[in-house]
Design a protein around this motif. Structure first.
Motif, PDB file in Angstrom:
ATOM      1  N   ILE A   1      57.981 -10.344  -2.179  1.00  0.00           N
ATOM      2  CA  ILE A   1      56.633  -9.836  -1.906  1.00  0.00           C
ATOM      3  C   ILE A   1      55.812  -9.888  -3.191  1.00  0.00           C
ATOM      4  O   ILE A   1      56.361  -9.795  -4.287  1.00  0.00           O
ATOM      5  N   SER A   2      54.514 -10.060  -3.017  1.00  0.00           N
ATOM      6  CA  SER A   2      53.638 -10.032  -4.196  1.00  0.00           C
ATOM      7  C   SER A   2      53.285  -8.581  -4.501  1.00  0.00           C
ATOM      8  O   SER A   2      52.976  -7.812  -3.590  1.00  0.00           O
ATOM      9  N   MET A   3      53.372  -8.226  -5.768  1.00  0.00           N
ATOM     10  CA  MET A   3      53.071  -6.844  -6.151  1.00  0.00           C
ATOM     11  C   MET A   3      52.461  -6.854  -7.547  1.00  0.00           C
ATOM     12  O   MET A   3      53.151  -6.650  -8.550  1.00  0.00           O
ATOM     13  N   PRO A   4      51.153  -7.076  -7.610  1.00  0.00           N
ATOM     14  CA  PRO A   4      50.511  -7.201  -8.928  1.00  0.00           C
ATOM     15  C   PRO A   4      50.593  -5.939  -9.760  1.00  0.00           C
ATOM     16  O   PRO A   4      50.420  -5.988 -10.975  1.00  0.00           O
ATOM     17  N   SER A   5      50.852  -4.794  -9.115  1.00  0.00           N
ATOM     18  CA  SER A   5      50.869  -3.542  -9.872  1.00  0.00           C
ATOM     19  C   SER A   5      52.191  -3.334 -10.610  1.00  0.00           C
ATOM     20  O   SER A   5      52.284  -2.534 -11.529  1.00  0.00           O
ATOM     21  N   ALA A   6      53.206  -4.024 -10.191  1.00  0.00           N
ATOM     22  CA  ALA A   6      54.517  -3.840 -10.828  1.00  0.00           C
ATOM     23  C   ALA A   6      54.517  -4.493 -12.209  1.00  0.00           C
ATOM     24  O   ALA A   6      53.784  -5.460 -12.433  1.00  0.00           O
ATOM     25  N   PRO A   7      55.299  -3.962 -13.122  1.00  0.00           N
ATOM     26  CA  PRO A   7      55.308  -4.537 -14.483  1.00  0.00           C
ATOM     27  C   PRO A   7      55.590  -6.035 -14.501  1.00  0.00           C
ATOM     28  O   PRO A   7      55.059  -6.768 -15.317  1.00  0.00           O
ATOM     29  N   CYS A   8      56.441  -6.490 -13.596  1.00  0.00           N
ATOM     30  CA  CYS A   8      56.763  -7.928 -13.626  1.00  0.00           C
ATOM     31  C   CYS A   8      55.843  -8.738 -12.720  1.00  0.00           C
ATOM     32  O   CYS A   8      55.972  -9.962 -12.653  1.00  0.00           O
ATOM     33  N   LYS A   9      54.936  -8.048 -12.009  1.00  0.00           N
ATOM     34  CA  LYS A   9      53.942  -8.723 -11.161  1.00  0.00           C
ATOM     35  C   LYS A   9      54.540  -9.842 -10.301  1.00  0.00           C
ATOM     36  O   LYS A   9      54.134 -11.003 -10.402  1.00  0.00           O
ATOM     37  N   PRO A  10      55.541  -9.498  -9.476  1.00  0.00           N
ATOM     38  CA  PRO A  10      56.180 -10.574  -8.703  1.00  0.00           C
ATOM     39  C   PRO A  10      55.215 -11.262  -7.741  1.00  0.00           C
ATOM     40  O   PRO A  10      54.289 -10.632  -7.235  1.00  0.00           O
ATOM     41  N   GLU A  11      55.491 -12.479  -7.536  1.00  0.00           N
ATOM     42  CA  GLU A  11      54.669 -13.322  -6.683  1.00  0.00           C
ATOM     43  C   GLU A  11      55.566 -13.752  -5.527  1.00  0.00           C
ATOM     44  O   GLU A  11      56.689 -14.218  -5.770  1.00  0.00           O
ATOM     45  N   ALA A  12      55.114 -13.592  -4.311  1.00  0.00           N
ATOM     46  CA  ALA A  12      55.949 -13.962  -3.162  1.00  0.00           C
ATOM     47  C   ALA A  12      56.132 -15.481  -3.117  1.00  0.00           C
ATOM     48  O   ALA A  12      55.155 -16.228  -3.058  1.00  0.00           O
ATOM     49  N   ILE A  13      57.369 -15.910  -3.185  1.00  0.00           N
ATOM     50  CA  ILE A  13      57.666 -17.344  -3.145  1.00  0.00           C
ATOM     51  C   ILE A  13      58.729 -17.561  -2.070  1.00  0.00           C
ATOM     52  O   ILE A  13      59.879 -17.128  -2.222  1.00  0.00           O
ATOM     53  N   LEU A  14      58.326 -18.216  -1.018  1.00  0.00           N
ATOM     54  CA  LEU A  14      59.222 -18.419   0.126  1.00  0.00           C
ATOM     55  C   LEU A  14      60.461 -19.238  -0.257  1.00  0.00           C
ATOM     56  O   LEU A  14      61.539 -19.082   0.327  1.00  0.00           O
ATOM     57  N   ASP A  15      60.296 -20.097  -1.260  1.00  0.00           N
ATOM     58  CA  ASP A  15      61.410 -20.971  -1.676  1.00  0.00           C
ATOM     59  C   ASP A  15      62.685 -20.195  -1.997  1.00  0.00           C
ATOM     60  O   ASP A  15      63.785 -20.729  -1.879  1.00  0.00           O
ATOM     61  N   LEU A  16      62.519 -18.948  -2.412  1.00  0.00           N
ATOM     62  CA  LEU A  16      63.697 -18.151  -2.775  1.00  0.00           C
ATOM     63  C   LEU A  16      64.695 -18.035  -1.644  1.00  0.00           C
ATOM     64  O   LEU A  16      65.882 -17.835  -1.870  1.00  0.00           O
TER      65      LEU A  16
END
Lengths: 499, 342
Positions: free
Chosen positions: B124-139
């Protein structure tokens, strides 16, 4: 791709490239950094590969060759005539002969004669097709005698394009007789990659040893040096001075095909590793070719070529400047740093020191420190010592792999005392415990060789814990070995490192 | 109630201000975190980190069997997958490249989650998190695992089954949802050949008497890939022995059959893998194999043992036994199934 280095990092490396290029006696200025280009494709396009095609035989041709082979084997006074007739068929005889050689339903003498004649055809200027079939037999025949026989015949072939793929048999051949002839034929083609294996066979004191020794004697006469010296020279920067045959264009084409196998187009690692094996076992002529591929557009090619040069070691010394320049290419720089250490040129000291500095990427620093350890030049000692001390700080806990690399380098540079206590802790508790264990073993070996007080006894105790020859330690056994070694060494460590 | 609603509205407004409103253009940018080690992930992702730390991905560099089989990685071809750079660096479905540093972290967080731009891939994308994960379906794609796991042909084996069309895929079996709950995310322990339960569910063993013969049938019932999958390292062996008074007694076994894909240099050894059940439709390979033998009179037991390394070592000194000379397979393997034939 160079975007990964910031301007400061790049500037630092470029400055040291300049320093590295000085003193060459040719008024060199700062070496130019090449752009990435389709090097492999270009080389392959400009090289003519060997013509290995042979006409598909008709039924009549198959029958004729078999009749002539029968006459060759059983024909009394017509034997030589049959042989001559077969030879005049030239390329047209290649596929029938290869087929008869493989046919297990035929008499072995007949099959042997087919291989013999392929060998004769391989000596012709247009013998590439016959050489190719001999290589095919050497590689894929199920009967060891047939592989051995075909390998032997390759030794008289005039087509050196098969040589790189013949090298791979050193890794796969399980039959000692076939191995002997692979190694011998490689040497006759100018590649000494199998000389060590031949020497091993010659030392076994059996019937095969006599044949291996005869081949070694032939090599010694041709190259006017003893086998031991030749082996030493082959593994050193002196390899370029050995009077070995220059590769044909067809062989260079083979070499570049293998470089292509390193690319991202090859998914499976096994063919990549095979290509790496072959290229790293070829002579200095191969290293010269490979240097250009450090700037191919394919990152896999660049990285694997650096690995090949690393494995070639000092035999690839001529590529030192190409490697130093390639240190500026971020994706390949760590592999290049390790290659520089292995190639062993004093000129790479300063660029490697620069690459080990704190402003460089961590990945590169670790590799550069490993390279400096392998290089073994005293000029690296202060930097490595300083690094090892800096990384003691608890705030540097996340850089412990760099500290392990620096500790090992200190041992290699002959100053391992300072790192020994920490290495011992790492061996018993750290994540890189097998590396730490190796480093301590090296430290004890060096201390013993240097006649240092107490080292010989400590090394003896250390070695007494070694796994028996041919054994494979389980996790449990490896742990208990390290524990035992750790306990023994900690009892005497203070006395060993006392001033 | 009104107070509660008011708090809720305030909370939503605060969240809206911090998360959805873009920062002022002239606001001081925070220095992006540079992700250099999995240890950096530990603080926020404790559960995931603990699962990974206990997994064989985390031990891919330091496992003693790997060290032994790679000759302490002097066989450098192993480094690429046992200490890989990020999958995203070379692209999903491509080979990975080897790392020079942090090798002891093995197949770490960064190997799967680090993006070439320095960002972090997540589900999931979560810009507020320190690592700012970006949702990438490829995973979640099979191709993601293939860069390494198809080096030993596991993914190809799966692709040859109808499961490639219908599922399950890699994640369904090896990275299931925690407690089966999609809201809890996937388990990062990546259970595989080290998980005896999983191995036991993958294969069956039967034995019956037919005249003087005992017919032993072993079958790959898991169907997603060969049993065992992997080249070289993994193996399974069938042994038999006369029934003893103590079924837990060690020793007395006789080797009957080995199931294994040889290493590339083992040119004289045939591949005897049990192919995937469902692959019959596509490849015609049988997942079922029957081996007959004639034991002496009396009841016997037949057992299937699973191995993480191809050889049998004496645990005390590491001495290697020839498989056909092994009488106590448990010295270096796990018992998967045992059947008694009266």
């Amino acid at each position: 791709m160079r975007a990964g280095l910031n301007p400061g990092q790049l500037g630092g490396l470029l400055g040291l490239l300049f320093l590295a290029s000085c003193g060459r006696g040719d008024n060199s200025t700062e070496p130019a950094i090449p752009s990435l280009a389709g090097v492999v494709a270009e080389r392959l396009a400009n090289l003519t590969a060997a013509d290995t095609e042979a006409p598909v035989p008709t039924t009549e041709r198959m029958e004729l060759t078999q009749e002539l082979l029968q006459t060759r084997v059983h024909g009394g006074e017509f034997r030589d005539l049959a042989f001559k007739d077969l030879a005049t068929l030239g390329k047209a005889a290649v596929l029938p002969l290869a087929q008869w050689a493989r046919d297990g339903s035929l008499d072995n003498a007949l099959r042997q004669a087919a291989v013999e004649l392929l060998g004769v055809l391989a000596q012709e200027p247009s013998g590439a097709a016959a050489s190719e079939r001999l290589l095919d037999l050497t590689t894929t025949a199920t009967e060891p005698w047939l592989r051995a026989h075909a390998a032997w015949r390759l030794g008289t072939s005039h087509s050196d394009h098969v040589l790189p793929r013949l090298v791979l048999r050193l890794n796969y051949e399980s039959d000692p007789e076939a191995f002997l002839w692979v190694a011998s034929s490689l040497a006759r083609g100018g590649c000494l990659a199998g000389l060590g294996g031949l020497m091993d066979l010659a030392s076994r004191g059996d019937e095969r040893a006599t044949r291996a020794q005869a081949e070694i004697t032939w090599i010694e006469e041709q190259l006017a040096d003893s086998a031991a010296k030749l082996l030493q020279r082959w593994s050193s920067s002196e390899a370029s001075a050995l009077p070995l045959a220059a590769p044909s264009e067809a062989q260079l084409s083979e070499i570049w095909s293998l470089v292509q196998d390193l690319s991202g187009d090859t998914f499976a690692l096994r063919p990549v590793d095979d290509a790496r094996y072959i290229l790293s076992h070829l002579g200095p002529w191969c290293a010269r070719e490979l240097a250009a591929a450090l700037w191919d557009t394919d990152p896999y090619v660049r990285l694997h070529v650096a690995q090949v040069l690393e494995r070639m070691g000092p035999r690839a010394r001529e590529t030192e400047m190409a490697l130093v320049v390639a240190l500026t290419e971020v994706q390949v720089a760590p592999a290049v740093a390790e290659a520089l250490g292995s190639v062993g040129s004093p000129r790479s000291l300063k660029p490697l020191l620069a690459a080990s500095q704190a402003d460089q990427p961590h990945e590169l620093r670790v590799a550069a420190v490993r390279g400096l350890g392998d290089l073994g030049l005293p000029g690296a000692l202060d930097t490595i010592q300083e690094l090892f001390r800096e990384l003691k700080d608890p705030s540097q806990e996340h850089l412990q792999d760099l500290r392990l690399a620096s500790a090992k380098a200190l041992v290699q540079l002959g100053s391992g005392d300072e790192a020994s206590t920490w290495l011992l802790q790492q061996m018993e508790h750290g994540p890189g415990n097998s590396d730490a264990e190796q480093a301590i073993g090296l430290w004890l070996t060096k201390g013993t060789a240097g006649g240092r007080l107490g080292f010989e006894a400590a090394l003896r105790h250390w070695q007494a814990q070694s796994d028996p020859p041919g054994s494979i330690p389980s996790a449990e056994r490896a742990r208990s070995r390290r524990t035992a070694r750790g306990q023994q060494l900690s009892q005497v460590l203070d006395s060993l490192i006392a001033p | 109630m009104k107070k509660l609603l008011g708090l809720l509205v305030l909370g939503c407004a605060a969240w809206f201000m911090t998360e959805l409103v873009p920062p002022e253009p002239n606001a001081t940018p925070t220095t992006p975190v540079k992700w250099t080690s999995s240890q950096q992930c530990k603080e926020c992702h404790q559960e995931v980190f603990a699962e990974w730390e206990d997994s064989w991905h985390a031990k891919s560099w330091i496992d003693e069997d790997v060290i032994a089989q790679s000759d302490n990685f002097s066989n450098k071809v192993c480094i690429d997958c046992h200490a890989p750079r990020g999958v995203f660096e070379t692209g999903v479905g491509n080979r990975v490249l080897p790392r020079s540093s942090r090798r002891a972290e093995g197949v770490d967080c960064l190997a799967c989650h680090l993006l070439p731009n320095g960002g972090v891939a997540g589900t999931i994308s979560m810009p507020s998190a320190p690592c700012k994960p970006e949702a990438i379906l490829d995973l979640s794609r099979v191709a993601f695992c293939a860069g390494c796991h198809d080096q030993h042909k596991t993914v190809t084996q799966w692709r040859e089954t109808p499961m490639a069309d219908t599922g399950p895929d890699c994640l369904d079996c090896h990275m299931p949802f925690r407690n089966g709950d999609p809201n809890r995310g996937r388990h990062h322990g990546m259970a595989g050949g080290h998980d005896l339960n999983l191995v036991q569910s993958a294969v069956t063993l039967e034995a019956e008497r037919e005249g003087d013969q005992i017919l032993v049938t072993v079958e790959n019932v898991m169907g997603a890939h060969s049993f065992p999958t992997d080249e070289r390292s993994r193996a399974a062996d069938i042994f038999w022995r006369p029934v003893t008074a103590d079924p837990d007694a060690r020793g007395g076994w006789t080797h009957l059959h080995r199931i294994r894909d040889p290493y590339r240099t083992e040119v004289d050894i045939p591949s005897t893998l049990l192919h995937a059940l469902a692959s019959q439709d596509k490849t015609g390979d049988s997942p079922r194999r029957t081996i007959g033998f004639a034991p002496p009179q009396g009841a016997i037991e037949v057992a299937l043992f699973y191995k993480l390394a191809p050889y049998y070592r004496d645990p005390s000194d590491g001495r290697v036994w020839k498989t056909e000379e092994v009488t106590d397979p448990l010295m270096d393997s796990s018992l998967v199934h045992r059947v008694v034939v009266p």
